[in-house]
Write an enzyme that holds these catalytic residues in place. Structure first.
Site, PDB file in Angstrom:
ATOM      1  N   GLU A  77      47.577 -45.294  33.426  1.00 20.04           N
ATOM      2  CA  GLU A  77      46.978 -45.509  32.895  1.00 20.04           C
ATOM      3  C   GLU A  77      46.298 -45.410  31.706  1.00 20.04           C
ATOM      4  O   GLU A  77      45.925 -45.620  30.691  1.00 20.04           O
ATOM      5  CB  GLU A  77      45.734 -45.986  33.906  1.00 20.04           C
ATOM      6  N   PHE A 139      36.665 -47.015  49.726  1.00 20.86           N
ATOM      7  CA  PHE A 139      38.119 -46.341  49.643  1.00 20.86           C
ATOM      8  C   PHE A 139      38.444 -46.680  48.349  1.00 20.86           C
ATOM      9  O   PHE A 139      37.921 -47.680  47.302  1.00 20.86           O
ATOM     10  CB  PHE A 139      38.808 -47.606  49.966  1.00 20.86           C
ATOM     11  N   GLN A 140      38.559 -45.542  47.215  1.00 21.37           N
ATOM     12  CA  GLN A 140      38.784 -46.070  45.922  1.00 21.37           C
ATOM     13  C   GLN A 140      37.790 -46.177  44.982  1.00 21.37           C
ATOM     14  O   GLN A 140      37.569 -47.161  44.188  1.00 21.37           O
ATOM     15  CB  GLN A 140      40.093 -46.970  44.925  1.00 21.37           C
ATOM     16  N   LYS A 189      33.941 -55.551  42.605  1.00 19.00           N
ATOM     17  CA  LYS A 189      35.359 -56.860  43.098  1.00 19.00           C
ATOM     18  C   LYS A 189      34.200 -58.460  43.285  1.00 19.00           C
ATOM     19  O   LYS A 189      34.658 -59.309  43.379  1.00 19.00           O
ATOM     20  CB  LYS A 189      35.861 -56.309  43.890  1.00 19.00           C
ATOM     21  N   MET A 510      52.733 -25.197  18.522  1.00 24.11           N
ATOM     22  CA  MET A 510      50.755 -24.871  18.065  1.00 24.11           C
ATOM     23  C   MET A 510      50.129 -23.518  18.212  1.00 24.11           C
ATOM     24  O   MET A 510      50.170 -22.666  17.890  1.00 24.11           O
ATOM     25  CB  MET A 510      50.542 -25.835  17.685  1.00 24.11           C
TER      26      MET A 510
HETATM   27  C1  LIG Z   1      46.408 -32.540  26.577  1.00 20.49           C
HETATM   28  C2  LIG Z   1      46.124 -31.177  25.795  1.00 20.49           C
HETATM   29  N1  LIG Z   1      46.653 -30.209  26.252  1.00 20.49           N
HETATM   30  C3  LIG Z   1      46.952 -28.671  25.836  1.00 20.49           C
HETATM   31  C4  LIG Z   1      46.496 -28.754  24.723  1.00 20.49           C
HETATM   32  C5  LIG Z   1      46.471 -27.530  23.198  1.00 20.49           C
HETATM   33  N2  LIG Z   1      47.406 -28.043  22.669  1.00 20.49           N
HETATM   34  C6  LIG Z   1      47.742 -28.364  21.090  1.00 20.49           C
HETATM   35  S1  LIG Z   1      49.298 -27.917  20.611  1.00 20.49           S
HETATM   36  C7  LIG Z   1      49.899 -27.470  22.304  1.00 20.49           C
HETATM   37  C8  LIG Z   1      51.230 -27.372  21.518  1.00 20.49           C
HETATM   38  C9  LIG Z   1      51.624 -29.364  21.482  1.00 20.49           C
HETATM   39  O1  LIG Z   1      53.490 -28.734  21.881  1.00 20.49           O
HETATM   40  P1  LIG Z   1      53.924 -29.765  21.051  1.00 20.49           P
HETATM   41  O2  LIG Z   1      53.961 -31.350  21.667  1.00 20.49           O
HETATM   42  O3  LIG Z   1      55.499 -29.603  21.291  1.00 20.49           O
HETATM   43  O4  LIG Z   1      54.295 -29.365  19.658  1.00 20.49           O
HETATM   44  P2  LIG Z   1      54.397 -28.306  18.404  1.00 20.49           P
HETATM   45  O5  LIG Z   1      53.409 -27.678  18.294  1.00 20.49           O
HETATM   46  O6  LIG Z   1      55.461 -27.889  18.739  1.00 20.49           O
HETATM   47  O7  LIG Z   1      54.749 -29.174  17.412  1.00 20.49           O
HETATM   48  C10 LIG Z   1      48.803 -27.129  23.070  1.00 20.49           C
HETATM   49  C11 LIG Z   1      49.952 -27.166  24.563  1.00 20.49           C
HETATM   50  C12 LIG Z   1      46.266 -30.563  23.659  1.00 20.49           C
HETATM   51  N3  LIG Z   1      46.168 -30.506  22.494  1.00 20.49           N
HETATM   52  N4  LIG Z   1      45.670 -30.872  24.698  1.00 20.49           N
END
Ligand SMILES: Cc1ncc(C[n+]2csc(CCOP(=O)(O)OP(=O)(O)O)c2C)c(N)n1
Length: 623
Positions: A77, A139-140, A189, A510
């Site tokens: 979803e 349920f749900q 529903k 990042m």
């Molecule tokens: C749902 C979610 N969880 C955690 C984060 C924190 N976060 C921001 S950037 C990042 C790393 C992303 O890694 P990747 O997709 O490999 O991209 P890169 O930065 O290596 O280009 C994280 C964990 C977030 N923004 N969103």
């Protein structure tokens, strides 16, 4: 911000009369579920992303017979929600998703929050347990209206079949007018199963929802006066300009005044990147020129922008010399973070059109300052010097491996005209904002406010479903890709041939960058690759899972690229395949960093052009 405080935007898909207007309205007898599908047809919802389950099941039966609504069956979803968002951002229409109660509905929470942060028009339809069971832990059962109260523009709980049609009509109206946003319609529903009557258009009953679009003439005159008297103005353009379809008016105002333009992460494409008046993106990873222009400005004209913390840096040191004209359709935004000297509530297109006329009137009446008369020549001397000295750039890795920035830049350069790009969240997102040129509106989709990893693949799917003739590239990270890649199966099975570039640096890049800069290079839990020490695989890129095999298993064409010499050939191959989704696993250097950068919580005056490189602006300002 309450719903009633919203103002109206320009494009509203209004309910239309079926057979030529109210005089020929026919009343049909049908079930609530049939009424729901008929309502979706009438509001012009041509695509619904969803996944059925018990409570929404009655709606899926008449959906099977609809020739006007295409349902795309997702694998999760969350994918339905982001796909609806991508569809909305690419087409300008309302995105629609439909799921069952309980876990189906809660799986929508992230994309709804995401759409709320980025003001995306979305209608989320959720099944709910039968009205008599509500509140019994059936349920749900989940109180999805309660859960989404703070992350929707509005939500409805519908317990009677006769309320379905007018609620759908109202939901689309609220989602798409004023400041757009997500609206949730939770339908019990038994309401779907009961008999009712149907006629279209229904009467909307939205007391207190009186959005305002027309800006106040006196405020416009005052803003025009400030623009023509300013010495160092900046047009600070946010996503509201794209949503209002105001890009043509923006160009006229910019060229009429000669003022520099900066477009936020949410507004890339609102003003052509190649335009000489464009000084780049502002903010934490913005262009040095844009960041500094705002810091040294004597006037900031904020248009559909919200002084987000990623743009302002440390708020109390942001743009210390600037008077602020703040135009926004949502009055709650004005003065929220930065006090406005001239507040303007209105639709960005109307604001810009009126500003153009008012500035022209100032010119005609000769009320024009020396700086404006020269097209702010002295200001441009500074801006051009910064632009020449601190352009966006990157170094190629010394070991001959692929540079992530170069990969993204080449994808941008080789993309057919009008290509839509959807980014995940992380370093690759920032590089995609830097190294691809956005020349047209609605060609850059990303999760700006929420920063939702996993956004790219489903959003690209939604964009491609809505704009099948356009090339759609998802630029994703190896971390993000692992969150929502299952929607590639949806793409493969539904003839939605998106292209995905995995910028595979083997890390949550990042976060790793922050560990490099602020945590002594202690890489706690940011390593995704399998590791050289453990299994002999070089520590370059995530290899478990094998993204090529994974993508092939999902029905995609997949390629791996590790050698810079193959880069263009691989991208061209990906561009040439249009009968199924394509995934390219680009193994890139893991140490590349995003620059420029304003460290969190610091002043924009501390912008670093590169590691250890603090721009030297000289102290030639007469502030
Ligand atoms: C749902 C979610 N969880 C955690 C984060 C924190 N976060 C921001 S950037 C990042 C790393 C992303 O890694 P990747 O997709 O490999 O991209 P890169 O930065 O290596 O280009 C994280 C964990 C977030 N923004 N969103």
């Amino acid at each position: 911000m309450s719903m009633t405080e919203q103002a109206t935007g320009a494009h509203h898909p209004q309910p239309r009369a079926r057979n030529g207007g109210p005089s020929s309205v026919t009343v049909e007898h049908l079930t609530g579920a049939q009424s729901l599908i008929r309502s979706l047809e009438e509001v012009g919802a041509d695509t619904v992303f969803g996944l059925p389950g018990g409570c929404i099941l009655p709606a899926y039966d008449p959906l099977m017979d609809s020739t006007r609504v295409r349902h795309i069956l997702v694998r999760h979803e969350q994918g339905a929600g982001h796909a609806a968002t991508g569809y909305a951002q690419a087409t300008g229409k309302v995105g629609v998703c439909m799921v069952t109660s309980g876990p189906g509905a809660t799986n929508l929470v992230t994309p709804i929050a995401d759409a709320h942060m980025d003001s995306v028009p979305l209608v989320a339809i959720t099944g709910q347990v039968a009205s008599k069971a509500i509140g019994t832990d059936a349920f749900q059962e989940a109180d999805i209206c309660g859960i989404t109260m703070p992350i929707t523009k509005h939500n409805f709980l519908v317990t009677r079949a006769e309320d379905i049609a007018h609620t759908i009509s109202e939901a689309f109206h609220i989602a798409s007018t004023g400041r757009p946003g997500p609206v949730l319609v939770d339908i019990a529903k038994d309401a779907l199963q009961s008999q009712t009557t149907f006629s279209w258009p229904p009467t909307q009953d939205l007391p207190g929802y009186r959005p305002v679009t027309k800006p106040h003439a006196k405020q416009i005159r005052e803003a025009a006066r400030l623009i023509t008297q300013a010495k160092r103005p900046v047009l600070y353009v946010g996503g509201g300009v794209l949503k209002a379809g105001a890009t043509a008016e923006l160009k006229v105002l910019a060229e009429l005044t000669g003022a520099p333009v900066t477009t936020t992460l949410m507004a890339l494409g609102a003003f052509p990147d190649s335009h000489p008046l464009h000084v780049g993106m502002p903010g934490m990873h913005g262009a040095v020129t844009a960041v500094t222009a705002l810091q040294k400005a004597d006037l900031i004209v904020a248009l559909g922008a919200r002084f987000d913390d990623r743009v302002t840096g440390k708020l109390d040191s942001f743009a210390p010399y600037a008077k602020i004209v703040h135009a926004d359709i949502d009055p709650a935004e004005i003065g929220k973070n930065r006090a406005a000297d001239v507040p303007i509530v209105g639709d960005a297109r109307e604001v810009l059109a009126d500003l153009v006329q008012a500035v022209q009137a100032e010119h005609t009446e000769g009320h024009i300052g020396e700086a404006a008369r020269t097209g702010y020549a002295a200001w441009w001397k500074d801006l051009n010097r910064w632009r020449d000295t601190y352009p966006l750039g990157y170094d190629l890795p010394a070991d001959g491996s692929l540079s992530p920035q170069q990969v993204i830049q080449r994808i941008g350069r080789l993309a057919p005209e009008g290509t839509i790009f959807a980014a995940g969240v992380g370093q690759h997102q920032m590089w995609a904002s830097h190294f691809i040129d956005y020349e047209q509106p609605a060609t850059w989709l990303n999760s700006g406010g929420a920063g939702t990893m996993g956004y790219a693949v489903p959003a690209a799917m939604g964009a491609k479903a809505g704009m099948p003739d356009r090339t759609v590239w998802a630029i994703d990270g190896d971390g993000c890709f692992q969150m929502t890649n299952q929607e590639l199966t949806t793409c493969a099975l539904n003839n939605i041939p998106i292209k995905v570039a995995i910028i595979n640096n083997g890390a949550l890049g990042m976060v790793r960058q922050w560990q490099t800069l602020f945590y002594n290079q202690r890489y706690s839990n940011t390593v995704l690759h399998s590791g050289a020490d453990t299994d002999g695989i070089p520590a370059k890129g995530t290899r478990v899972p094998d993204f090529v095999k994974l993508s092939e298993a999902m029905g995609c064409y997949a390629i791996r690229c590790e050698d810079p010499a193959d880069l263009d050939k691989v991208i061209e191959e990906a561009n040439s395949i249009n009968d199924r989704p394509v995934v390219v696993d680009f193994i890139v250097h893991e140490d590349a960093m995003v620059w420029p950068m304003v460290a969190a919580g610091t002043s924009n005056d501390e912008v670093m052009a590169a590691r250890g490189v603090r721009p030297d602006f000289g102290d030639n300002e007469d502030d």
